[in-house]
Design a protein around this motif. Sequence first.
Motif, short mmCIF file in Angstrom:
data_model
loop_
_atom_site.label_atom_id
_atom_site.label_comp_id
_atom_site.label_asym_id
_atom_site.label_seq_id
_atom_site.Cartn_x
_atom_site.Cartn_y
_atom_site.Cartn_z
N VAL A 121 4.15 13.39 7.79
CA VAL A 121 3.42 12.38 8.56
C VAL A 121 2.10 12.97 9.06
O VAL A 121 1.05 12.33 8.99
CB VAL A 121 4.26 11.87 9.75
N ARG A 122 2.15 14.21 9.54
CA ARG A 122 0.94 14.85 10.06
C ARG A 122 -0.15 14.96 9.00
O ARG A 122 -1.33 14.83 9.32
CB ARG A 122 1.27 16.26 10.58
N VAL A 123 0.23 15.20 7.77
CA VAL A 123 -0.76 15.29 6.68
C VAL A 123 -1.56 14.00 6.59
O VAL A 123 -2.79 14.01 6.47
CB VAL A 123 -0.06 15.61 5.34
N ILE A 124 -0.86 12.87 6.68
CA ILE A 124 -1.53 11.56 6.63
C ILE A 124 -2.43 11.38 7.85
O ILE A 124 -3.58 10.92 7.74
CB ILE A 124 -0.49 10.43 6.55
N LEU A 125 -1.93 11.75 9.03
CA LEU A 125 -2.70 11.57 10.26
C LEU A 125 -3.95 12.44 10.26
O LEU A 125 -5.03 12.01 10.68
CB LEU A 125 -1.83 11.91 11.48
N ARG A 126 -3.83 13.68 9.78
CA ARG A 126 -5.00 14.58 9.73
C ARG A 126 -6.09 13.99 8.85
O ARG A 126 -7.28 14.16 9.13
CB ARG A 126 -4.58 15.96 9.21
N ASN A 127 -5.68 13.32 7.78
CA ASN A 127 -6.66 12.71 6.89
C ASN A 127 -7.46 11.63 7.62
O ASN A 127 -8.70 11.58 7.51
CB ASN A 127 -5.94 12.11 5.67
N TYR A 128 -6.77 10.78 8.41
CA TYR A 128 -7.47 9.75 9.18
C TYR A 128 -8.36 10.35 10.26
O TYR A 128 -9.46 9.86 10.52
CB TYR A 128 -6.45 8.77 9.79
N ILE A 129 -7.89 11.42 10.88
CA ILE A 129 -8.70 12.09 11.91
C ILE A 129 -9.97 12.67 11.28
O ILE A 129 -11.07 12.57 11.83
CB ILE A 129 -7.87 13.18 12.62
N GLN A 130 -9.82 13.24 10.09
CA GLN A 130 -10.97 13.83 9.40
C GLN A 130 -11.98 12.75 9.01
O GLN A 130 -13.21 12.94 9.16
CB GLN A 130 -10.50 14.57 8.14
N ILE A 131 -11.50 11.61 8.55
CA ILE A 131 -12.40 10.49 8.21
C ILE A 131 -13.16 10.03 9.45
O ILE A 131 -14.37 9.77 9.40
CB ILE A 131 -11.59 9.32 7.59
N SER A 132 -12.46 9.96 10.58
CA SER A 132 -13.10 9.53 11.83
C SER A 132 -14.19 10.51 12.26
O SER A 132 -15.23 10.11 12.80
CB SER A 132 -12.04 9.40 12.94
N ARG A 133 -13.98 11.79 12.01
CA ARG A 133 -14.96 12.82 12.41
C ARG A 133 -16.25 12.75 11.58
O ARG A 133 -17.28 13.27 11.99
CB ARG A 133 -14.33 14.21 12.29
N GLN A 134 -16.16 12.11 10.44
CA GLN A 134 -17.35 12.01 9.60
C GLN A 134 -18.34 10.99 10.13
O GLN A 134 -19.50 10.96 9.74
CB GLN A 134 -16.93 11.64 8.17
N ASP A 135 -17.88 10.12 11.04
CA ASP A 135 -18.77 9.11 11.63
C ASP A 135 -18.35 8.89 13.08
O ASP A 135 -17.79 7.86 13.44
CB ASP A 135 -18.68 7.80 10.84
N ILE A 136 -18.64 9.89 13.92
CA ILE A 136 -18.25 9.82 15.33
C ILE A 136 -19.08 8.76 16.04
O ILE A 136 -20.31 8.77 15.98
CB ILE A 136 -18.43 11.19 16.01
N ASN A 137 -18.38 7.82 16.70
CA ASN A 137 -19.05 6.67 17.28
C ASN A 137 -18.36 6.29 18.58
O ASN A 137 -17.14 6.20 18.64
CB ASN A 137 -18.98 5.49 16.29
N GLU A 138 -19.16 6.07 19.63
CA GLU A 138 -18.55 5.72 20.92
C GLU A 138 -17.96 4.31 20.90
O GLU A 138 -17.12 3.97 21.74
CB GLU A 138 -19.57 5.85 22.05
N ASP B 186 0.85 -1.20 0.00
CA ASP B 186 0.00 0.00 0.00
C ASP B 186 0.89 1.25 0.00
O ASP B 186 1.80 1.38 0.82
CB ASP B 186 -0.89 -0.01 1.25
N PRO B 187 0.64 2.22 -0.90
CA PRO B 187 1.49 3.43 -0.99
C PRO B 187 1.55 4.22 0.32
O PRO B 187 2.61 4.73 0.69
CB PRO B 187 0.82 4.25 -2.10
N THR B 188 0.42 4.32 1.04
CA THR B 188 0.42 5.06 2.32
C THR B 188 1.29 4.34 3.34
O THR B 188 2.05 4.98 4.08
CB THR B 188 -1.02 5.21 2.87
N PHE B 189 1.18 3.01 3.38
CA PHE B 189 2.00 2.22 4.30
C PHE B 189 3.48 2.41 4.00
O PHE B 189 4.29 2.66 4.91
CB PHE B 189 1.61 0.74 4.18
N LEU B 190 3.85 2.31 2.73
CA LEU B 190 5.25 2.44 2.34
C LEU B 190 5.77 3.86 2.62
O LEU B 190 6.91 4.03 3.05
CB LEU B 190 5.42 2.12 0.85
N THR B 191 4.90 4.85 2.42
CA THR B 191 5.29 6.24 2.73
C THR B 191 5.53 6.42 4.22
O THR B 191 6.53 7.03 4.63
CB THR B 191 4.19 7.22 2.25
N LEU B 192 4.63 5.88 5.04
CA LEU B 192 4.81 5.99 6.50
C LEU B 192 6.07 5.26 6.96
O LEU B 192 6.82 5.78 7.78
CB LEU B 192 3.58 5.44 7.22
#
Length: 488
Positions: free
Chosen positions: A237-254, A189-195
Amino acid sequence: ASIGLLCALLLLGAFYFSTGSKNSPFKLPPDPPPLHILTKLGVLNVSQAHSLLMRLAEKYGPVFTLHFGSQKAVVLTGYEAVKEALVNFTDEFVDRPPIPIFEQIQHGNGVFFSNGELWRTTRRFTVSSMRNLGMGKKLIEERIFEELHLLMETVKSFKGEPFSLKTFNAAPTNITFLMLFGERFDYKDPTFLTLLRLIDEVMVLLGSPFLHFFNFYPFLGLFLKPHKILLKKIEDVRVILRNYIQISRQDINENSLSYIDALVFKQHQETNKKGSLFHDENIIASVLDLVMAGTETTATTLQWAILLMMKYPEIQKKVQAEIGTVVQLGSWATYEDRKNMPFTNAVIHEVQRFITLLPHVPRCTSVDTHFRGYFLPKGITVIPSLTSVLLDQTQWETPHEFNPYHFLDADGKFVKKEAFLPFSTGRRNCIGESLAKMELFLFFVGLLQTFTFQPPPGITESDLDLAVPQTTFTLRPQPQAACAVLRE
């Protein structure tokens, strides 16, 4: 020219600050001549620097002062002094000092370099979230098995031909990512290899001598490049992390599926709470801390473990024989099986002791402190040398040799050792200790159950390089290759 100017400024700074403790009305720990020490520490690699610190401890005792630029640091060496500080004085030595590069990266946020209430709250939340996600439990053990089998397929694909030790990084890194992001990555996966690439580059830069100079003398940042390159890679690295945080905010779930989910839900709960510590900067800093520390340490330890089995084939054979007596043919060892595998367990512990992966992570005093007859003012940097504990000749029979019998009694039973502190101890001990122990055992046993590891053709066991580790943020083995022969 810039290097010459840098050295001149270093020596000038060392001379200027050389009289600090001698003019103090309180009794500070003894300090060697700073000009001599700074010059040496600045040009030595980490393992050589440790040898120098041990020689200083022989002359000045287990507690002494060093000058790093404009800062004094109190060094603690040996099991007794380090344990006393971190266990008996846990509140006094609980803080982190303001290290310039980490101040620029995290600005006092996150899990590892924060202090006070922000640290206590963030650490408590992180530990609780990781346990809820299965850390140290059967749930995560099953995911480690899945990752192990994918790693073994990768190793099999080399068909006995040489491959890089770095190949072993992918599996433990993926377990950390699974907990952080809620999903594992395909190894291509390109994201995995980049990280993976960014983590590697950041860790190498953190071990750069010029970065140490920057931490000693931040004003020299104008002349130095490594910290600027490092900050750019951290932002990638932060750019990638912000993307995952943004995806999580689209479906906030306890019902959190990841650490990021848990952080986002906690922030959502405290949206209207005045002074909430779960603000954006602390969220991304906390994830960044775990991305870096939660991947490099276990992955590098696994590399060392395989390298040491190639170096000592008789130990590898003995581990394989023990696995054969405990694990049924066609089955895989569980984490619970370690209790019936004392030699294997001893080998894994000895790997961690012998490699001294993380020489030290500095602390600082949270209050004025009296320790072993010395006065340590509030805020002074304290360096508890974990390497000096793991190599303490009063605790280990052959501290500088790879010897699994350090952890075995006369009857061959596994023995816990108080001086085994690769994860540190006290209130700042490693958050992921239980996960790391489970990963190391399951990956190591599964790999040795399936393969015999040998040096590449033309290289003998004595050629394998253990003596001078690659100095990054951790002590990595030098880049080397392995061959994996499928066992019958």
